[in-house]
Design a protein around this motif. Structure first.
Motif, short mmCIF file in Angstrom:
data_model
loop_
_atom_site.label_atom_id
_atom_site.label_comp_id
_atom_site.label_asym_id
_atom_site.label_seq_id
_atom_site.Cartn_x
_atom_site.Cartn_y
_atom_site.Cartn_z
N ASN A 101 0.81 -1.21 0.00
CA ASN A 101 0.00 0.00 0.00
C ASN A 101 0.86 1.27 0.00
N ARG A 102 2.09 1.17 -0.51
CA ARG A 102 2.96 2.33 -0.50
C ARG A 102 2.40 3.49 -1.30
N PHE A 103 1.66 3.21 -2.33
CA PHE A 103 1.16 4.27 -3.21
C PHE A 103 -0.30 4.61 -2.98
N SER A 104 -0.93 3.96 -2.01
CA SER A 104 -2.36 4.22 -1.79
C SER A 104 -2.58 5.64 -1.27
N ASN A 105 -1.66 6.16 -0.47
CA ASN A 105 -1.82 7.53 0.02
C ASN A 105 -1.77 8.54 -1.13
N VAL A 146 -5.17 8.49 -2.69
CA VAL A 146 -6.18 9.18 -1.88
C VAL A 146 -6.03 10.69 -2.05
N VAL A 147 -4.80 11.19 -1.94
CA VAL A 147 -4.57 12.63 -2.10
C VAL A 147 -5.00 13.08 -3.51
N GLY A 148 -4.66 12.29 -4.52
CA GLY A 148 -5.02 12.63 -5.88
C GLY A 148 -6.52 12.70 -6.09
N VAL A 149 -7.23 11.72 -5.59
CA VAL A 149 -8.68 11.69 -5.75
C VAL A 149 -9.33 12.84 -4.97
N VAL A 150 -8.83 13.13 -3.77
CA VAL A 150 -9.37 14.25 -2.99
C VAL A 150 -9.16 15.57 -3.75
N CYS A 151 -7.95 15.76 -4.31
CA CYS A 151 -7.68 16.98 -5.09
C CYS A 151 -8.61 17.08 -6.29
N PHE A 203 -0.70 13.18 -8.55
CA PHE A 203 -0.78 12.20 -7.46
C PHE A 203 -1.49 10.93 -7.90
N THR A 204 -2.55 11.06 -8.68
CA THR A 204 -3.28 9.88 -9.13
C THR A 204 -2.45 9.05 -10.10
#
Length: 158
Positions: free
Chosen positions: A23-27, A30-35, A140-141
């Motif tokens: 899950n190294r890239f899951s954060n 998440v940041v990309g989708v929120v943006c 980010f995504t």
């Protein structure tokens, strides 16, 4: 008596040579989708403002400091609907100022809410927040997706 589970050689081979991606890239995702969600919301609000706003010529009469030390131009214009002079603060701080005292500028304002901040009618002030959120969300995504794909490829040893 317990049931005996028999695995085919292929099942045991694939289970021993693959593992779930970390899950190294899951954060990043998440940041990309929120943006991107905030980008969509901000863009819809901006388009709504542009649809109901009116454009007028205004004169820069003063500058106010915002909480971050930036300068907010204060403009004065004549509201064609009411005939009153309106003094309003722009919505985006600039430092150093791109306008000078007494300069005539084009502004967009909400004729139904004269106390709301006005927006200088230029591409930067209208779309900078949306462009920043879209760029950050996309980067980010994409990093999250590429990281996930490369992790899967790295873990798949056939």
């Amino acid at each position: 008596m317990l049931p005996v589970i028999i695995q085919s050689p292929f099942q045991s081979f694939f289970q021993s040579h693959t593992r779930a991606p970390s899950n190294r890239f899951s954060n990043f995702g998440v940041v990309g989708v929120v943006c991107l969600v905030i980008f969509t919301y901000a863009t819809v609000l901006r388009i709504d403002f542009l649809n109901r706003s009116s454009e007028v010529k205004a004169v820069v009469v003063d500058f106010q400091f915002d909480s971050d030390g930036g300068l907010l131009p204060v403009v004065q214009f004549l509201d064609p609907k009411s005939g009153n002079n309106v003094k309003a603060v722009t919505s985006m701080s600039i430092n150093p100022p791109e306008v000078s005292m007494g300069q005539e500028v084009s502004v967009l304002y909400d004729p139904e809410n004269l106390s709301a901040p006005v927006v200088m009618n230029n591409f930067h002030e209208i779309w900078s927040l949306s462009m920043l959120l879209f760029a950050a969300g996309t980067v980010f995504t994409v990093v999250a997706i590429l990281g996930y794909v490369f992790e899967i490829k790295r873990n798949a040893k056939f």
